[in-house]
Design a protein around this motif. Structure first.
Motif, PDB file in Angstrom:
ATOM      1  N   VAL A   1     -29.593  36.761  47.314  1.00  0.00           N
ATOM      2  CA  VAL A   1     -29.680  36.777  48.769  1.00  0.00           C
ATOM      3  C   VAL A   1     -30.524  37.974  49.192  1.00  0.00           C
ATOM      4  N   VAL A   2     -31.271  37.811  50.282  1.00  0.00           N
ATOM      5  CA  VAL A   2     -31.962  38.933  50.927  1.00  0.00           C
ATOM      6  C   VAL A   2     -31.128  39.322  52.130  1.00  0.00           C
ATOM      7  N   MET A   3     -30.852  40.627  52.284  1.00  0.00           N
ATOM      8  CA  MET A   3     -29.898  41.023  53.324  1.00  0.00           C
ATOM      9  C   MET A   3     -30.373  42.240  54.125  1.00  0.00           C
ATOM     10  N   PRO A   4     -31.333  42.058  55.022  1.00  0.00           N
ATOM     11  CA  PRO A   4     -31.703  43.170  55.892  1.00  0.00           C
ATOM     12  C   PRO A   4     -30.580  43.505  56.865  1.00  0.00           C
ATOM     13  N   SER A   5     -30.630  44.713  57.394  1.00  0.00           N
ATOM     14  CA  SER A   5     -29.709  45.110  58.461  1.00  0.00           C
ATOM     15  C   SER A   5     -30.514  45.834  59.525  1.00  0.00           C
ATOM     16  N   ALA A   6     -29.990  45.827  60.742  1.00  0.00           N
ATOM     17  CA  ALA A   6     -30.718  46.455  61.844  1.00  0.00           C
ATOM     18  C   ALA A   6     -29.755  46.770  62.968  1.00  0.00           C
ATOM     19  N   GLY A   7     -30.233  47.587  63.909  1.00  0.00           N
ATOM     20  CA  GLY A   7     -29.422  47.957  65.054  1.00  0.00           C
ATOM     21  C   GLY A   7     -30.125  47.642  66.357  1.00  0.00           C
ATOM     22  N   THR A   8     -29.360  47.222  67.349  1.00  0.00           N
ATOM     23  CA  THR A   8     -29.942  46.985  68.666  1.00  0.00           C
ATOM     24  C   THR A   8     -30.265  48.290  69.377  1.00  0.00           C
TER      25      THR A   8
ATOM     26  N   THR B   1     -36.134  43.984  64.752  1.00  0.00           N
ATOM     27  CA  THR B   1     -37.487  43.498  65.047  1.00  0.00           C
ATOM     28  C   THR B   1     -37.509  41.973  65.063  1.00  0.00           C
ATOM     29  N   ASP B   2     -38.498  41.423  65.743  1.00  0.00           N
ATOM     30  CA  ASP B   2     -38.600  39.973  65.874  1.00  0.00           C
ATOM     31  C   ASP B   2     -38.717  39.291  64.523  1.00  0.00           C
ATOM     32  N   GLU B   3     -39.451  39.937  63.595  1.00  0.00           N
ATOM     33  CA  GLU B   3     -39.694  39.294  62.309  1.00  0.00           C
ATOM     34  C   GLU B   3     -38.405  39.031  61.543  1.00  0.00           C
ATOM     35  N   VAL B   4     -37.542  40.042  61.456  1.00  0.00           N
ATOM     36  CA  VAL B   4     -36.335  39.866  60.648  1.00  0.00           C
ATOM     37  C   VAL B   4     -35.362  38.895  61.308  1.00  0.00           C
ATOM     38  N   VAL B   5     -35.371  38.837  62.646  1.00  0.00           N
ATOM     39  CA  VAL B   5     -34.518  37.873  63.342  1.00  0.00           C
ATOM     40  C   VAL B   5     -35.014  36.458  63.085  1.00  0.00           C
ATOM     41  N   GLN B   6     -36.306  36.235  63.243  1.00  0.00           N
ATOM     42  CA  GLN B   6     -36.863  34.899  63.065  1.00  0.00           C
ATOM     43  C   GLN B   6     -36.706  34.404  61.631  1.00  0.00           C
ATOM     44  N   ALA B   7     -36.710  35.315  60.659  1.00  0.00           N
ATOM     45  CA  ALA B   7     -36.628  34.928  59.249  1.00  0.00           C
ATOM     46  C   ALA B   7     -35.202  34.680  58.785  1.00  0.00           C
ATOM     47  N   ALA B   8     -34.214  35.103  59.556  1.00  0.00           N
ATOM     48  CA  ALA B   8     -32.822  35.022  59.110  1.00  0.00           C
ATOM     49  C   ALA B   8     -32.316  33.584  59.091  1.00  0.00           C
ATOM     50  N   ASP B   9     -31.605  33.240  58.025  1.00  0.00           N
ATOM     51  CA  ASP B   9     -30.895  31.969  57.965  1.00  0.00           C
ATOM     52  C   ASP B   9     -29.500  32.109  58.570  1.00  0.00           C
ATOM     53  N   ILE B  10     -28.896  33.274  58.360  1.00  0.00           N
ATOM     54  CA  ILE B  10     -27.575  33.581  58.903  1.00  0.00           C
ATOM     55  C   ILE B  10     -27.668  34.932  59.605  1.00  0.00           C
ATOM     56  N   VAL B  11     -27.176  35.009  60.829  1.00  0.00           N
ATOM     57  CA  VAL B  11     -27.122  36.273  61.568  1.00  0.00           C
ATOM     58  C   VAL B  11     -25.652  36.640  61.735  1.00  0.00           C
TER      59      VAL B  11
END
Length: 211
Positions: A110-117, A147-157
């Motif tokens: 799995v690829v698992m980025p994380s981010a903050g609003t 960022t928009d990229e990581v949101v658009q690429a996510a299968d599960i948020v």
């Protein structure tokens, strides 16, 4: 942040990072795309950082994450692993712990980025310590902007306390984990938060393709 308050950019090091990224993504993205992301990835954390001189390496890591996400969106070869995005407010505690625990237990599946609003400058107290107790290192971790990229690429948020600021993208699987915020919590409470997140990770792994 106004133009007059922008931090002085370490141009040579950012340029060197852009060269490395251009070589890595040659044939996938234009030179303009590759060149702009390291600078943008530097400026976003710089809005919150206390010391700008240490942001070049994280900026390259963030730019790489964003380019990987773009490659996934465009269906580039090798970009097909499931992507789970963890989002919390500051990306300094819960979402970082969740990403580290999933990375450890998913073993490359799995690829698992994380981010903050609303990312902050530093990781929460005790987060690195409780993960080290589980055999995980947070030495390279740093709060990252959403960022928009990581949101658009996510299968599960998976959202963790970011409320109305959490991203909403059509046709994604959304989960909300009501885990307490470790901000200012004592060590014992942060250990409990880690264990609660790990329980959620167990459930998540059981629901992923190929599990």
């Amino acid at each position: 942040m106004s133009a007059s308050s922008l931090p002085l950019l370490p141009d040579e090091r950012l340029a060197a990072g852009a060269v490395r990224l251009a070589a890595r993504y040659r044939g996938h993205f234009s030179a303009e795309t590759v060149q702009k992301l390291p600078v943008d990835s530097y400026l976003r954390p710089a809005e919150h950082a206390k010391v700008h001189t240490h942001l070049v390496v994280p900026a390259e890591h963030l730019a790489t994450e964003r380019l990987d996400a773009l490659a996934h969106i465009q269906g580039a070869p090798g970009s097909g692993l499931p992507r789970v995005l963890f989002v919390c407010g500051h990306n300094a505690g819960r979402s970082q712990m969740a990403a580290a625990l999933l990375a450890h237990r998913a073993a490359g599946r799995v690829v698992m980025p994380s981010a903050g609003t609303d990312p902050v400058a530093d990781m929460e107290s005790y987060v690195a310590q409780v993960l080290m107790e589980s055999g995980l290192s947070m030495a390279a971790a740093f709060p990252k902007p959403l960022t928009d990229e990581v949101v658009q690429a996510a299968d599960i948020v998976i959202t963790m306390g970011c409320g109305d600021a959490c991203p909403v993208v059509p046709d994604r699987r959304y989960l909300d984990w009501p885990v307490p915020d470790p901000d200012g919590a004592p060590l014992g409470a942060v250990r409990t938060i880690r264990d609660e997140i790990d329980t959620h990770i167990t459930e998540l792994l059981g629901s992923l393709p190929g599990s």
